[in-house]
Motif scaffolding. Structure first.
Motif, PDB file in Angstrom:
ATOM      1  N   ARG A   1      38.176  37.835  44.965  1.00  0.00           N
ATOM      2  CA  ARG A   1      36.934  38.320  45.583  1.00  0.00           C
ATOM      3  C   ARG A   1      35.845  37.240  45.548  1.00  0.00           C
ATOM      4  O   ARG A   1      35.111  37.055  46.510  1.00  0.00           O
ATOM      5  N   MET A   2      35.765  36.535  44.420  1.00  0.00           N
ATOM      6  CA  MET A   2      34.792  35.442  44.313  1.00  0.00           C
ATOM      7  C   MET A   2      35.149  34.310  45.273  1.00  0.00           C
ATOM      8  O   MET A   2      34.267  33.695  45.868  1.00  0.00           O
ATOM      9  N   LEU A   3      36.442  34.042  45.439  1.00  0.00           N
ATOM     10  CA  LEU A   3      36.862  33.003  46.387  1.00  0.00           C
ATOM     11  C   LEU A   3      36.457  33.380  47.804  1.00  0.00           C
ATOM     12  O   LEU A   3      35.978  32.536  48.561  1.00  0.00           O
ATOM     13  N   PHE A   4      36.641  34.661  48.176  1.00  0.00           N
ATOM     14  CA  PHE A   4      36.244  35.109  49.509  1.00  0.00           C
ATOM     15  C   PHE A   4      34.752  34.907  49.744  1.00  0.00           C
ATOM     16  O   PHE A   4      34.316  34.724  50.872  1.00  0.00           O
ATOM     17  N   GLY A   5      33.969  34.937  48.682  1.00  0.00           N
ATOM     18  CA  GLY A   5      32.526  34.756  48.800  1.00  0.00           C
ATOM     19  C   GLY A   5      32.095  33.307  48.970  1.00  0.00           C
ATOM     20  O   GLY A   5      30.935  33.038  49.272  1.00  0.00           O
ATOM     21  N   MET A   6      33.016  32.387  48.776  1.00  0.00           N
ATOM     22  CA  MET A   6      32.682  30.967  48.923  1.00  0.00           C
ATOM     23  C   MET A   6      32.660  30.606  50.399  1.00  0.00           C
ATOM     24  O   MET A   6      33.590  30.919  51.145  1.00  0.00           O
ATOM     25  N   THR A   7      31.606  29.953  50.817  1.00  0.00           N
ATOM     26  CA  THR A   7      31.459  29.554  52.214  1.00  0.00           C
ATOM     27  C   THR A   7      32.605  28.653  52.640  1.00  0.00           C
ATOM     28  O   THR A   7      32.993  27.747  51.906  1.00  0.00           O
ATOM     29  N   ARG A   8      33.154  28.929  53.806  1.00  0.00           N
ATOM     30  CA  ARG A   8      34.222  28.149  54.430  1.00  0.00           C
ATOM     31  C   ARG A   8      35.584  28.330  53.777  1.00  0.00           C
ATOM     32  O   ARG A   8      36.475  27.506  53.929  1.00  0.00           O
ATOM     33  N   LEU A   9      35.758  29.418  53.026  1.00  0.00           N
ATOM     34  CA  LEU A   9      37.047  29.699  52.401  1.00  0.00           C
ATOM     35  C   LEU A   9      37.531  31.034  52.940  1.00  0.00           C
ATOM     36  O   LEU A   9      37.051  32.094  52.551  1.00  0.00           O
ATOM     37  N   GLY A  10      38.476  30.988  53.863  1.00  0.00           N
ATOM     38  CA  GLY A  10      38.972  32.202  54.492  1.00  0.00           C
ATOM     39  C   GLY A  10      40.194  32.776  53.796  1.00  0.00           C
ATOM     40  O   GLY A  10      40.668  32.266  52.786  1.00  0.00           O
ATOM     41  N   ARG A  11      40.709  33.846  54.369  1.00  0.00           N
ATOM     42  CA  ARG A  11      41.830  34.572  53.788  1.00  0.00           C
ATOM     43  C   ARG A  11      43.050  33.680  53.571  1.00  0.00           C
ATOM     44  O   ARG A  11      43.668  33.708  52.510  1.00  0.00           O
ATOM     45  N   ASN A  12      43.402  32.882  54.566  1.00  0.00           N
ATOM     46  CA  ASN A  12      44.586  32.030  54.434  1.00  0.00           C
ATOM     47  C   ASN A  12      44.436  31.036  53.293  1.00  0.00           C
ATOM     48  O   ASN A  12      45.399  30.769  52.573  1.00  0.00           O
ATOM     49  N   MET A  13      43.255  30.491  53.110  1.00  0.00           N
ATOM     50  CA  MET A  13      43.049  29.541  52.022  1.00  0.00           C
ATOM     51  C   MET A  13      43.076  30.242  50.668  1.00  0.00           C
ATOM     52  O   MET A  13      43.584  29.686  49.700  1.00  0.00           O
ATOM     53  N   VAL A  14      42.545  31.452  50.606  1.00  0.00           N
ATOM     54  CA  VAL A  14      42.587  32.200  49.345  1.00  0.00           C
ATOM     55  C   VAL A  14      44.046  32.496  48.979  1.00  0.00           C
ATOM     56  O   VAL A  14      44.448  32.345  47.822  1.00  0.00           O
ATOM     57  N   VAL A  15      44.853  32.857  49.957  1.00  0.00           N
ATOM     58  CA  VAL A  15      46.281  33.101  49.723  1.00  0.00           C
ATOM     59  C   VAL A  15      46.955  31.811  49.262  1.00  0.00           C
ATOM     60  O   VAL A  15      47.761  31.820  48.330  1.00  0.00           O
ATOM     61  N   GLN A  16      46.626  30.689  49.904  1.00  0.00           N
ATOM     62  CA  GLN A  16      47.193  29.392  49.524  1.00  0.00           C
ATOM     63  C   GLN A  16      46.840  29.056  48.074  1.00  0.00           C
ATOM     64  O   GLN A  16      47.701  28.629  47.303  1.00  0.00           O
ATOM     65  N   ILE A  17      45.601  29.265  47.703  1.00  0.00           N
ATOM     66  CA  ILE A  17      45.144  28.966  46.340  1.00  0.00           C
ATOM     67  C   ILE A  17      45.868  29.856  45.331  1.00  0.00           C
ATOM     68  O   ILE A  17      46.402  29.376  44.331  1.00  0.00           O
ATOM     69  N   ALA A  18      45.902  31.156  45.593  1.00  0.00           N
ATOM     70  CA  ALA A  18      46.557  32.097  44.676  1.00  0.00           C
ATOM     71  C   ALA A  18      48.040  31.765  44.526  1.00  0.00           C
ATOM     72  O   ALA A  18      48.580  31.773  43.408  1.00  0.00           O
ATOM     73  N   SER A  19      48.707  31.440  45.616  1.00  0.00           N
ATOM     74  CA  SER A  19      50.131  31.099  45.566  1.00  0.00           C
ATOM     75  C   SER A  19      50.377  29.839  44.752  1.00  0.00           C
ATOM     76  O   SER A  19      51.320  29.780  43.956  1.00  0.00           O
ATOM     77  N   SER A  20      49.538  28.858  44.941  1.00  0.00           N
ATOM     78  CA  SER A  20      49.693  27.600  44.211  1.00  0.00           C
ATOM     79  C   SER A  20      49.510  27.805  42.712  1.00  0.00           C
ATOM     80  O   SER A  20      50.245  27.238  41.904  1.00  0.00           O
ATOM     81  N   VAL A  21      48.549  28.631  42.344  1.00  0.00           N
ATOM     82  CA  VAL A  21      48.308  28.930  40.930  1.00  0.00           C
ATOM     83  C   VAL A  21      49.498  29.712  40.353  1.00  0.00           C
ATOM     84  O   VAL A  21      49.982  29.409  39.258  1.00  0.00           O
ATOM     85  N   GLU A  22      49.982  30.686  41.099  1.00  0.00           N
ATOM     86  CA  GLU A  22      51.094  31.517  40.636  1.00  0.00           C
ATOM     87  C   GLU A  22      52.385  30.728  40.475  1.00  0.00           C
ATOM     88  O   GLU A  22      53.183  31.010  39.581  1.00  0.00           O
ATOM     89  N   ARG A  23      52.610  29.721  41.324  1.00  0.00           N
ATOM     90  CA  ARG A  23      53.807  28.881  41.211  1.00  0.00           C
ATOM     91  C   ARG A  23      53.854  28.142  39.884  1.00  0.00           C
ATOM     92  O   ARG A  23      54.899  27.697  39.443  1.00  0.00           O
ATOM     93  N   ARG A  24      52.715  28.006  39.255  1.00  0.00           N
ATOM     94  CA  ARG A  24      52.644  27.320  37.963  1.00  0.00           C
ATOM     95  C   ARG A  24      52.579  28.296  36.789  1.00  0.00           C
ATOM     96  O   ARG A  24      52.262  27.928  35.677  1.00  0.00           O
ATOM     97  N   GLY A  25      52.859  29.564  37.065  1.00  0.00           N
ATOM     98  CA  GLY A  25      52.913  30.565  36.009  1.00  0.00           C
ATOM     99  C   GLY A  25      51.558  31.087  35.576  1.00  0.00           C
ATOM    100  O   GLY A  25      51.440  31.703  34.515  1.00  0.00           O
ATOM    101  N   LEU A  26      50.543  30.859  36.385  1.00  0.00           N
ATOM    102  CA  LEU A  26      49.184  31.332  36.068  1.00  0.00           C
ATOM    103  C   LEU A  26      48.749  32.313  37.141  1.00  0.00           C
ATOM    104  O   LEU A  26      49.461  32.540  38.114  1.00  0.00           O
ATOM    105  N   ARG A  27      47.564  32.872  36.965  1.00  0.00           N
ATOM    106  CA  ARG A  27      47.031  33.752  38.017  1.00  0.00           C
ATOM    107  C   ARG A  27      45.511  33.685  38.021  1.00  0.00           C
ATOM    108  O   ARG A  27      44.887  33.274  37.031  1.00  0.00           O
ATOM    109  N   LEU A  28      44.953  34.120  39.133  1.00  0.00           N
ATOM    110  CA  LEU A  28      43.506  34.183  39.254  1.00  0.00           C
ATOM    111  C   LEU A  28      42.982  35.360  38.429  1.00  0.00           C
ATOM    112  O   LEU A  28      43.734  36.270  38.084  1.00  0.00           O
ATOM    113  N   ALA A  29      41.700  35.351  38.152  1.00  0.00           N
ATOM    114  CA  ALA A  29      41.073  36.434  37.387  1.00  0.00           C
ATOM    115  C   ALA A  29      41.135  37.736  38.191  1.00  0.00           C
ATOM    116  O   ALA A  29      41.260  37.733  39.408  1.00  0.00           O
ATOM    117  N   ASP A  30      41.000  38.849  37.480  1.00  0.00           N
ATOM    118  CA  ASP A  30      40.986  40.164  38.134  1.00  0.00           C
ATOM    119  C   ASP A  30      39.622  40.464  38.700  1.00  0.00           C
ATOM    120  O   ASP A  30      38.632  40.000  38.306  1.00  0.00           O
TER     121      ASP A  30
END
Length: 76
Positions: free
Chosen positions: A47-76
């Protein structure tokens, strides 16, 4: 002994977000919002990522996926 951040969770959290292999645009937006390390990124919610200017849904998905591939996750 290999000291790659991916193999040591504590080092991964301290690593620069560049190791995530995100697009230049996503990396620049995160840096503009003072998110420079993987640990800082894991304290940000989608939700905080969506609030960042110039960061759309596809980029938020890309970021979350990249973090998850390393065994981590974004905050709730």
């Amino acid at each position: 002994m290999n000291n790659a951040p991916e193999q040591h969770p504590a080092l991964l959290l301290e690593a620069d977000i560049a190791i995530l292999g995100l697009s230049v645009r996503a990396t620049n937006v995160l840096r503009r919002n003072q998110v420079n390390t993987v640990g800082e990124l894991t304290r940000v919610s989608p939700r905080m990522l969506f609030g960042m200017t110039r960061l759309g849904r596809n980029m938020v998905v890309q970021i979350a996926s990249s973090v998850e591939r390393r065994g981590l996750r974004l905050a709730d």
